[in-house]
Design an enzyme around this catalytic site. Sequence first.
Site, PDB file in Angstrom:
ATOM      1  N   HIS A 186      21.959  -4.008 -10.682  1.00 22.93           N
ATOM      2  CA  HIS A 186      23.438  -3.993 -10.581  1.00 22.93           C
ATOM      3  C   HIS A 186      24.019  -5.338 -10.160  1.00 22.93           C
ATOM      4  CE1 HIS A 186      22.342  -3.543  -6.368  1.00 22.93           C
ATOM      5  NE2 HIS A 186      23.599  -3.773  -6.021  1.00 22.93           N
ATOM      6  N   LEU A 219      17.089  -1.946 -21.608  1.00 24.21           N
ATOM      7  CA  LEU A 219      17.695  -3.146 -22.198  1.00 24.21           C
ATOM      8  C   LEU A 219      16.652  -4.198 -22.544  1.00 24.21           C
ATOM      9  CD1 LEU A 219      20.284  -1.907 -20.989  1.00 24.21           C
ATOM     10  CD2 LEU A 219      21.034  -4.236 -20.552  1.00 24.21           C
ATOM     11  N   SER A 276      16.344  -7.605 -25.637  1.00 24.11           N
ATOM     12  CA  SER A 276      17.062  -8.826 -26.026  1.00 24.11           C
ATOM     13  C   SER A 276      16.767  -9.138 -27.481  1.00 24.11           C
ATOM     14  CB  SER A 276      16.559  -9.981 -25.155  1.00 24.11           C
ATOM     15  OG  SER A 276      16.786 -11.208 -25.801  1.00 24.11           O
ATOM     16  N   CYS A 281      15.656 -11.674 -28.609  1.00 25.90           N
ATOM     17  CA  CYS A 281      14.516 -12.575 -28.792  1.00 25.90           C
ATOM     18  C   CYS A 281      13.236 -11.810 -29.158  1.00 25.90           C
ATOM     19  CB  CYS A 281      14.270 -13.420 -27.553  1.00 25.90           C
ATOM     20  SG  CYS A 281      13.575 -12.500 -26.181  1.00 25.90           S
ATOM     21  N   TYR A 323       8.684 -13.210 -22.643  1.00 29.88           N
ATOM     22  CA  TYR A 323       9.784 -12.264 -22.388  1.00 29.88           C
ATOM     23  C   TYR A 323       9.878 -11.274 -23.545  1.00 29.88           C
ATOM     24  CZ  TYR A 323      14.624 -10.797 -21.330  1.00 29.88           C
ATOM     25  OH  TYR A 323      15.760 -10.074 -21.046  1.00 29.88           O
ATOM     26  N   LYS A 350       9.534  -7.141 -23.572  1.00 31.86           N
ATOM     27  CA  LYS A 350      10.602  -6.252 -24.054  1.00 31.86           C
ATOM     28  C   LYS A 350      10.126  -5.390 -25.237  1.00 31.86           C
ATOM     29  CE  LYS A 350      13.579  -7.243 -20.959  1.00 31.86           C
ATOM     30  NZ  LYS A 350      13.992  -6.189 -20.018  1.00 31.86           N
ATOM     31  N   PRO A 406      20.540  -6.268 -26.849  1.00 29.99           N
ATOM     32  CA  PRO A 406      21.750  -7.092 -26.922  1.00 29.99           C
ATOM     33  C   PRO A 406      21.457  -8.489 -27.466  1.00 29.99           C
ATOM     34  CG  PRO A 406      21.475  -6.167 -24.719  1.00 29.99           C
ATOM     35  CD  PRO A 406      20.204  -5.935 -25.457  1.00 29.99           C
ATOM     36  N   ASN A 417      22.826 -12.668 -27.546  1.00 29.05           N
ATOM     37  CA  ASN A 417      23.083 -13.573 -26.413  1.00 29.05           C
ATOM     38  C   ASN A 417      24.397 -13.190 -25.739  1.00 29.05           C
ATOM     39  OD1 ASN A 417      21.021 -14.872 -27.957  1.00 29.05           O
ATOM     40  ND2 ASN A 417      21.512 -16.780 -26.869  1.00 29.05           N
ATOM     41  N   ASP A 440      14.911 -26.559 -29.745  1.00 26.21           N
ATOM     42  CA  ASP A 440      16.010 -25.801 -30.368  1.00 26.21           C
ATOM     43  C   ASP A 440      15.782 -24.300 -30.236  1.00 26.21           C
ATOM     44  OD1 ASP A 440      16.875 -27.925 -33.230  1.00 26.21           O
ATOM     45  OD2 ASP A 440      17.795 -27.685 -31.255  1.00 26.21           O
TER      46      ASP A 440
END
Length: 324
Positions: free
Chosen positions: A20, A113, A115, A117, A144, A148, A171, A173, A277
């Site tokens: 939170h 959640l 990402s 990526c 990461y 996920k 989600p 970015n 990049d």
Amino acid sequence: MKKTTGPDALAGKRVWVAGHRGMVGRALVRNLERVDCDLITVGREEVDLSRQRPTEDWIAEAAPDIVFLAAAVVGGIHANSAHPAAFIYDNLAIQCNVIEGARLSGVERLVFLGSSCIYPKLATQPISEEAILTGPLEPTNQWYAMAKLAGIKLCQAYRKDYGCDFISAMPTNLYGPHDNFDLESSHVVPALMRKIHDAKHAGRDSVTIWGTGKPRREFMHVDDCADALVHLACNYSDDLHVNVGWGTDLSICELAKMIAEIIGYAGAFEYDQSKPDGTPRKLLDVSRLNASGWTAGIKLRDGLRQTYAWFLENRESGLRGKAH
Ligand code: GFB
């Protein structure tokens, strides 16, 4: 647009926002304040979610009906490549402990959640949910991403073996209030916002952008993300994860120019190509999200303007670097 169940479906429920104090967690708390639910939060100083027994004991005691699993170790491209062990171990530990603890205590719904990526570095754009595990990951955030991906699979396995109604949301970015503005560990939006702000006030005539400025990114305001997550918690139940995004992208160079216009900075941009990049593009296909009856509403320029206003008012707290 599909008829949807509103957030009042959560009224009277015990809703735990795990994480939170993070940018997404705080946005979820803001969003849920409009719902008459019992909002539950717990600080890291009370329960270390990377430790299994304390996590399971706490969840059994708190007995949430709904869980938003937004607790994670997060960071930008540099933080991810500089701290691989933390990004994979801590995130695996947290999500395994919370998902298993939720199962044991009979949680009704859990939203995990991830990402954007998680997708292959060179996935076909826009990226559909089915693209996972179809190619090599982007090296800078593979740790990461692997954590996920494991979380997505864990939720699918718990649906299959135990009938748990656990879903996964990926989600794009994100940016917004309570983002991390520490230049080493942050994502690109807060980093450029801080660099351009500081250059303007220091009278510097240029700002350094990492990499070539050519990669493209999709950006969603964290309040849109939170609204989408609450919507999915009330309307979506399926094995397959759901992309949460805006549906359009821009180059890092275009983003820098947009932020400079908002801040009123007329200096030049220099490119530090010793920095990576990362993924050339990460535009999500959000047709599944839209088909569920939700579309994003906060336009990038408006969202950046609101975020910069927040930064100006909260400059000190925003600059404290978060744990990588
Ligand atoms: O937001 P960012 O750090 O992460 O970088 P990713 C996005 C792009 O902005 C990269 C460039 O091409 C960076 O090189 N960039 C330019 C900068 N200047 C800067 C700067 O000053 N700071 C930063 N941070 N970037 C993340 C993953 O990838 O995406 C996370 O590492 C997560 O795990 C997140 O998945 C959503 O978009 O490349």
